[in-house]
Design an enzyme around this catalytic site. Structure first.
Site, short mmCIF file in Angstrom:
data_model
loop_
_atom_site.label_atom_id
_atom_site.label_comp_id
_atom_site.label_asym_id
_atom_site.label_seq_id
_atom_site.Cartn_x
_atom_site.Cartn_y
_atom_site.Cartn_z
N GLU A 1 34.67 48.44 42.95
CA GLU A 1 34.73 47.51 44.08
C GLU A 1 36.06 47.61 44.81
O GLU A 1 36.12 47.57 46.04
CB GLU A 1 34.50 46.08 43.59
CG GLU A 1 34.29 45.05 44.71
CD GLU A 1 35.56 44.52 45.36
OE1 GLU A 1 35.51 44.03 46.49
OE2 GLU A 1 36.65 44.62 44.75
N GLU A 2 37.13 47.73 44.06
CA GLU A 2 38.47 47.70 44.67
C GLU A 2 38.73 48.91 45.56
O GLU A 2 39.67 48.92 46.34
CB GLU A 2 39.55 47.59 43.58
CG GLU A 2 39.50 46.29 42.77
CD GLU A 2 39.82 45.04 43.60
OE1 GLU A 2 40.13 45.18 44.80
OE2 GLU A 2 39.76 43.94 43.03
N ASP B 1 36.41 46.67 37.73
CA ASP B 1 37.68 47.37 38.00
C ASP B 1 38.71 46.41 38.58
O ASP B 1 38.37 45.34 39.09
CB ASP B 1 37.46 48.57 38.93
CG ASP B 1 36.98 48.18 40.33
OD1 ASP B 1 36.15 47.24 40.43
OD2 ASP B 1 37.43 48.79 41.32
N HIS C 1 45.63 40.07 43.38
CA HIS C 1 46.20 41.39 43.71
C HIS C 1 47.73 41.35 43.65
O HIS C 1 48.38 42.31 44.07
CB HIS C 1 45.77 41.89 45.11
CG HIS C 1 44.32 42.33 45.17
ND1 HIS C 1 43.86 43.21 46.10
CD2 HIS C 1 43.26 41.99 44.42
CE1 HIS C 1 42.57 43.41 45.92
NE2 HIS C 1 42.17 42.67 44.91
ZN ZN Z 1 37.44 41.55 43.61
#
Ligand code: ZN
Ligand code: NAG
Ligand code: NAG
Length: 531
Positions: free
Chosen positions: A218-219, A154, A491
């Protein structure tokens, strides 16, 4: 007392302090250079490859072998495999909202791109929690403890705004592939599976069993994917030699004063507290206000938190070892200072506080992230609330931080509610006898031109934090070189990876898997001589 006696005393003092200074300087220098000496390249280096147990070619040769062997078609395949993965918008918007259509598509995609992995009789594949993937690769020697490679499919959201190319286009420019997930973390997903695919194609059979885990949330915590994978392995009684997940990387000029690229392997990650502060007061008309409203009370409380940072803990976590091990890489006089933290640590800890990026390494950070209050311009606000995001230094606990918070606020009118909290992760071993750390170090040296390796602290969190019950050796390292200008792309806008860097990443896993077939860390000559 006569002048001459004064002079004499003064002379003696001067002499003594000169001697003292000389001794001090020698001590500093001796430590500087012996530490450098001690920061050797690890037990596998300088001895060549010993015996058949390591099986493979000399350090470096393997890379060249793979480079040479990787045909034009394969290199093209590699690039296209990543680009196709980037184009699937596997976005995690929140813990409740993920693009499950894209996650399902991603599952189809890896089946199509890595047919060897999915058809090998050595590999068992399972879908976990709907969209995560667990691969069990069976080794020929069941007496060797298995290890685990982790990555996640993800990504955080991205809109085209601010990007030079659409974030899910995987466009190529000047040797870079652009797109959300090129650094975090689809390169690792595709890299691990691609390395495995290449190895299978060359009829490789592992000695040591291993798992590959691909999480899908995970995010937004890993509560669905990684935690279910852990539960599954734990129910089978699995113990792991080590876990490798994303995390720190090879840093090129990111740490000021360091002359060449250095590899930092995360041996712990910071803890976290999401704390909600609320003040409730009787509402009323603003023409007859009380001396303080809920807004004023809460504002004063959060301001006290901001004005009184958590204590500087430099040296109490693995960050001290990091600077000490890297001492020889710093320019003068930083090298002398880093090698002599017993003397300079107060000064260095102050210097590190000056920048937010290094401040985050030395203390629990306090970030005021939400503030909500008020309903109308002429109404006394009945309630005000704020959310504070604390990231815990490895040497502090949730309880300790909450105690400090209460002490700092010192106002019973402010109610505290912990929305989410976990302690910093235990520090994984990084000594010369630790198998996982040494296999990583050996592989890093071979793939990243002998970059020095040191333990570090992950500021962010990863899926690997859910694996503490399966092993004490959890390492967080993404096999890419990051320059200062790359840091904000993770990000952020224009996330990208150089094609060369992606090839090197695949080579890293290709070699790591083979290096992990060693039985154990060889006992070094040095230790033998010292005995
Ligand atoms: Zn990551
Ligand atoms: C979810 O992913 C699919 C492709 O798998 C895509 O067509 C769709 O636009 C995505 N939805 C959102 C909200 O991003
Ligand atoms: C580890 O095991 C303990 C005891 O079984 C359990 O309470 C804890 O939640 C587990 N931790 C994780 C991260 O799975």
């Amino acid at each position: 007392m006569s002048r001459s006696r004064w002079r004499c005393a003064g002379g003696a003092l001067l002499w003594l302090s000169l001697v003292g200074l000389g001794v001090l300087v020698s001590a500093l220098l001796i430590r500087t250079y012996t530490l450098q000496e001690r920061r050797r390249a690890g037990p596998w280096q300088g001895e060549g490859v010993r015996g058949a147990e390591l099986g493979e070619l000399e350090r470096g040769q393997l890379i060249e072998a793979l480079r040479g062997e990787m045909q034009r078609g394969e290199r093209g395949h590699l690039r296209e495999a990543l680009r196709g993965a980037i184009r699937i918008p596997t976005v995690s918007f929140s813990e409740e909202e993920q693009n499950t259509t894209a996650l399902a598509e991603f599952g189809e995609y890896i089946r199509k791109v890595f047919p060897g992995v999915f058809s090998s009789s050595l590999i068992q594949h399972e879908v976990v929690a709907g969209y995560s993937h667990l691969f069990t690769v069976r080794g020929s020697d069941p007496s060797l403890l298995p290890y685990m490679l982790l990555a996640h499919s993800d990504v955080v959201p991205a809109t085209s705004e601010g990007w030079d190319v659409p974030p899910f286009s995987a466009e190529e420019h000047n040797g870079y592939i652009y797109g959300r997930g090129t650094l975090d973390d689809k390169s690792c997903v595709i890299g691990i599976l691609q390395a495995l695919e290449f190895l299978l194609k060359r009829s490789y059979k592992p000695r040591r069993s291993f798992y590959v885990g691909i999480g899908h949330d995970e995010e937004v915590s890993g509560h669905k994917g990684a935690m279910k994978i852990v539960a599954k392995l734990q129910s089978q009684g699995v113990a792991l030699a080590f876990v490798l997940d994303e995390g720190l990387a090879v840093l090129d000029r990111v740490i000021q004063g360091v002359r060449r690229p250095i590899a930092l392997v995360g041996t712990t990650e910071k803890g976290s507290i999401t704390l909600k502060l609320t003040v409730n007061r009787a509402p009323g008309h603003s023409s007859m206000p009380p001396p303080e409203t809920s807004i004023g009370i809460l504002a004063a409380a959060v301001s006290r938190l901001e004005q009184n940072p958590m204590p500087n803990m430099f040296g109490a976590g693995p960050e001290g070892a990091m600077f000490e091990q890297l001492a020889g890489e710093f320019v003068f006089p930083l090298n002398v200072m880093m090698a002599n933290l017993w003397l300079f640590s107060p000064l260095i800890s102050r210097i590190l506080e000056l920048k937010s990026s290094s401040n985050a390494i030395v203390r629990t950070t306090t970030a005021l992230t939400l503030f909500n209050a008020g309903i109308k311009s002429n109404v006394i606000p009945p309630s005000a609330s704020a959310t504070v995001d604390f990231r815990l230094h490895p040497a502090q606990t949730v309880q300790e931080v909450l105690d400090i918070v209460r002490n700092t606020i010192r106002d019973d009118r402010v109610e505290l509610a912990v929305l989410k909290a976990f302690n910093p992760l235990p520090v994984s071993p990084y000594d010369e006898g630790n198998f996982g750390y040494q296999v990583l170090q050996r592989t890093i040296h071979a793939v990243f031109s002998d970059a020095p390796v040191a333990p570090g602290v992950c500021i962010g969190n990863t899926d690997s934090r859910h694996f503490v019950n399966l092993t004490n050796s959890i390492y967080r390292f993404t096999p890419v070189v990051l320059k200062p200008e790359d840091m904000s792309r993770i990000h952020g806008l224009n996330e990208r990876i150089a094609q060369e860097d992606f090839e090197r990443l695949v080579q890293f896993y290709y070699q790591l898997i083979q290096n992990s077939d060693a039985d154990k860390v060889p006992t070094s000559h040095r230790t033998a001589h010292e005995l």
